[in-house]
Design an enzyme around this catalytic site. Structure first.
Site, PDB file in Angstrom:
ATOM      1  N   SER A 169      31.838  40.386 -46.437  1.00 35.64           N
ATOM      2  CA  SER A 169      31.864  41.847 -46.300  1.00 35.64           C
ATOM      3  C   SER A 169      32.462  42.240 -44.961  1.00 35.64           C
ATOM      4  O   SER A 169      32.284  41.547 -43.955  1.00 35.64           O
ATOM      5  CB  SER A 169      30.423  42.374 -46.392  1.00 35.64           C
ATOM      6  OG  SER A 169      30.356  43.709 -45.939  1.00 35.64           O
ATOM      7  N   LYS A 187      25.909  37.188 -43.923  1.00 32.13           N
ATOM      8  CA  LYS A 187      27.325  37.018 -44.264  1.00 32.13           C
ATOM      9  C   LYS A 187      28.037  36.220 -43.170  1.00 32.13           C
ATOM     10  O   LYS A 187      28.827  35.317 -43.436  1.00 32.13           O
ATOM     11  CB  LYS A 187      28.009  38.380 -44.457  1.00 32.13           C
ATOM     12  CG  LYS A 187      27.500  39.177 -45.660  1.00 32.13           C
ATOM     13  CD  LYS A 187      27.786  38.452 -46.969  1.00 32.13           C
ATOM     14  CE  LYS A 187      27.374  39.290 -48.175  1.00 32.13           C
ATOM     15  NZ  LYS A 187      27.518  38.571 -49.445  1.00 32.13           N
ATOM     16  N   TYR A 192      21.392  41.628 -43.127  1.00 33.55           N
ATOM     17  CA  TYR A 192      22.316  41.441 -44.261  1.00 33.55           C
ATOM     18  C   TYR A 192      23.676  40.974 -43.731  1.00 33.55           C
ATOM     19  O   TYR A 192      24.218  39.969 -44.165  1.00 33.55           O
ATOM     20  CB  TYR A 192      22.472  42.753 -45.038  1.00 33.55           C
ATOM     21  CG  TYR A 192      23.721  42.809 -45.873  1.00 33.55           C
ATOM     22  CD1 TYR A 192      24.840  43.506 -45.425  1.00 33.55           C
ATOM     23  CD2 TYR A 192      23.801  42.147 -47.087  1.00 33.55           C
ATOM     24  CE1 TYR A 192      25.997  43.552 -46.175  1.00 33.55           C
ATOM     25  CE2 TYR A 192      24.961  42.176 -47.845  1.00 33.55           C
ATOM     26  CZ  TYR A 192      26.061  42.885 -47.385  1.00 33.55           C
ATOM     27  OH  TYR A 192      27.212  42.919 -48.119  1.00 33.55           O
TER      28      TYR A 192
HETATM   29  C1  WQD Z   1      29.500  54.888 -46.989  1.00 32.01           C
HETATM   30  C2  WQD Z   1      29.538  56.168 -46.184  1.00 32.01           C
HETATM   31  C3  WQD Z   1      27.435  56.786 -45.210  1.00 32.01           C
HETATM   32  C4  WQD Z   1      25.282  57.642 -48.890  1.00 32.01           C
HETATM   33  C5  WQD Z   1      27.421  49.211 -46.985  1.00 32.01           C
HETATM   34  C6  WQD Z   1      27.356  47.778 -46.478  1.00 32.01           C
HETATM   35  C7  WQD Z   1      28.513  47.004 -47.040  1.00 32.01           C
HETATM   36  C8  WQD Z   1      28.431  47.075 -48.519  1.00 32.01           C
HETATM   37  C9  WQD Z   1      28.584  48.541 -48.946  1.00 32.01           C
HETATM   38  C10 WQD Z   1      27.074  45.677 -49.864  1.00 32.01           C
HETATM   39  C11 WQD Z   1      28.733  56.067 -44.900  1.00 32.01           C
HETATM   40  C12 WQD Z   1      27.889  57.823 -46.222  1.00 32.01           C
HETATM   41  C13 WQD Z   1      26.259  57.267 -47.982  1.00 32.01           C
HETATM   42  C14 WQD Z   1      24.869  59.000 -48.955  1.00 32.01           C
HETATM   43  C15 WQD Z   1      26.423  59.534 -47.223  1.00 32.01           C
HETATM   44  N1  WQD Z   1      27.190  46.577 -48.928  1.00 32.01           N
HETATM   45  N2  WQD Z   1      26.818  58.205 -47.181  1.00 32.01           N
HETATM   46  N3  WQD Z   1      25.457  59.904 -48.116  1.00 32.01           N
HETATM   47  O1  WQD Z   1      27.297  51.751 -45.387  1.00 32.01           O
HETATM   48  O2  WQD Z   1      29.857  51.748 -45.564  1.00 32.01           O
HETATM   49  O3  WQD Z   1      28.570  49.823 -46.473  1.00 32.01           O
HETATM   50  O4  WQD Z   1      27.489  49.258 -48.389  1.00 32.01           O
HETATM   51  O5  WQD Z   1      27.902  45.182 -50.545  1.00 32.01           O
HETATM   52  O6  WQD Z   1      28.419  45.660 -46.607  1.00 32.01           O
HETATM   53  O7  WQD Z   1      27.476  47.766 -45.070  1.00 32.01           O
HETATM   54  O8  WQD Z   1      28.473  52.026 -47.619  1.00 32.01           O
HETATM   55  O9  WQD Z   1      28.239  53.648 -49.455  1.00 32.01           O
HETATM   56  O10 WQD Z   1      26.220  53.179 -47.977  1.00 32.01           O
HETATM   57  O11 WQD Z   1      28.123  54.500 -47.087  1.00 32.01           O
HETATM   58  O12 WQD Z   1      26.946  60.381 -46.460  1.00 32.01           O
HETATM   59  O13 WQD Z   1      23.969  59.395 -49.757  1.00 32.01           O
HETATM   60  O14 WQD Z   1      28.919  57.196 -46.966  1.00 32.01           O
HETATM   61  O15 WQD Z   1      26.898  57.438 -44.061  1.00 32.01           O
HETATM   62  O16 WQD Z   1      29.411  56.791 -43.907  1.00 32.01           O
HETATM   63  P1  WQD Z   1      28.528  51.404 -46.138  1.00 32.01           P
HETATM   64  P2  WQD Z   1      27.694  53.341 -48.106  1.00 32.01           P
END
Ligand code: WQD
Length: 338
Positions: free
Chosen positions: A127, A158, A154
């Site tokens: 990741s 990785k 997590y």
């Molecule tokens: C994306 C953006 C949130 C939810 C993580 C892990 C990565 C992979 C994917 C596993 C961020 C914003 C989110 C919401 C929001 N994990 N958001 N409202 O954090 O980039 O990555 O998940 O495979 O390894 O690190 O993904 O989709 O959680 O968030 O505003 O209800 O959307 O703040 O900026 P992230 P995400």
């Protein structure tokens, strides 16, 4: 045909890779313990490819049970390791659960591939979170960007697993390894027979958007619009899960056909999209008016990052270029099916 083992085969990425491997003519043996998926995913895969993949219900942390897969399938030439817990927040609360599950399952796979596999070619599902928050002048992210200290247990699993594979490839002459660092996988197979199945309240943005659009969630919270980005919301590289799956086929092809011993690829589109841009793209693509509000920042969020996919584009002959509107429509079609 060459046999490829998929651990975590009924998970979000694993199921889409199973489809693309079969489409490419590979035989697949899938294993999963259904800790974050259901057997129904096997039905979905079958509806798409017209046959049932070989499958064994196995917890990969149980060495003896896992070994039976290699007795049953002595023709395994390559393996792709998806089986891992992946909720960032949960990993902070329960690090031991993450280290035991994510590392023991991988250590068992490496040992079994080296000692029992017909071939020992391992593709590891990593990741972009291993990089932490890059400096602005380090964007877009290239594969040689040094890791920062892990931002969560997590992310640390990785980082450690990548190191395990690198050290083992050096030590065991029959073992080859390819690391694939995903940015943000989103969307669902166009058939809507498989897709993302978040457990409970979704952590990730797109399933939360589609559940809000479907009325399951009251309102989407945009976690912060006071970041140092053009519209103030966080920027990510959202890659279509089907494009991502196709990169795995290319990686297996390259290992089996060219005997590549070690490689690392960033898998992203190369384009950054902010949360608000993605929300507006969803509204434009689906015509659904999405209820959202600006909320506080989410602790631990990285402000902005996206991939430089030039290496994967050149060496895998692959690129992720499905238009974002089409990707979001696939997610919406899947949600409506659910
Ligand atoms: C994306 C953006 C949130 C939810 C993580 C892990 C990565 C992979 C994917 C596993 C961020 C914003 C989110 C919401 C929001 N994990 N958001 N409202 O954090 O980039 O990555 O998940 O495979 O390894 O690190 O993904 O989709 O959680 O968030 O505003 O209800 O959307 O703040 O900026 P992230 P995400």
């Amino acid at each position: 045909m060459s046999r490829v083992l998929l651990t975590g085969a009924t998970g979000y990425i694993g199921s889409h890779v199973a489809v693309e491997l079969v489409n490419a003519g590979y035989d697949v043996i899938g294993v999963d313990n259904f800790s974050n998926s259901t057997p129904k995913v096997l039905d979905g895969i079958e509806k798409i490819i017209g046959k049932r993949i070989d499958f064994m219900e196995v917890d990969c942390t149980d060495y003896n049970a896992f070994e039976k897969v290699f007795e049953q399938y002595p023709d395994i030439e390559a393996a792709i390791h998806f089986a891992a817990y992946k909720a960032v927040g949960e990993s902070v609360a329960e690090p031991l659960k993450y280290f035991k599950n994510n590392l023991r399952s991988f250590e068992n796979l490496v040992e079994l591939m080296v000692t029992k596999g017909k071939g020992a070619n391992i593709v590891f599902s990593s990741s972009a979170t291993v990089y932490g928050q890059p400096a602005m002048d380090e964007l877009p992210i290239k594969e040689d960007l040094p890791f920062q200290p892990a931002s969560s247990p997590y992310a640390r699993t990785k980082q450690i697993a990548e190191g395990i594979l690198e050290d083992c490839v050096r030590a065991y002459t029959n073992l080859n390894g390819t690391i694939l660092r995903y940015f943000n996988p989103i969307g669902a197979h166009p058939s809507a027979h498989i897709g993302e199945l978040p457990n409970g309240v979704p952590n990730n943005l797109v399933p939360f958007i589609t559940q809000t659009a479907a009325g399951i969630r009251e309102c989407l919270s945009v976690f912060g619009n006071d970041y140092n980005t053009p519209d103030g919301s966080c920027i990510r590289d959202y890659i279509y899960v089907v494009d991502l799956a196709k990169a795995h086929v290319k990686a297996v092809d390259k290992m089996l056909q060219e005997g590549i011993r070690w490689n690392v690829f960033n898998l992203g589109t190369g384009k950054g999209l902010s949360v608000l841009e993605l929300v507006n793209a969803f509204i434009k693509a689906t015509g659904v008016n999405l209820n959202y509000r600006i909320a506080d920042r989410r602790p631990g969020d990285v402000e902005q990052y996206w991939a430089d996919p030039a290496k994967a584009n050149a060496e895998l002959g692959w690129s992720a270029d499905t238009p974002i509107e089409e990707v979001l429509l696939s997610a919406w079609k899947w949600q409506q099916k659910l």
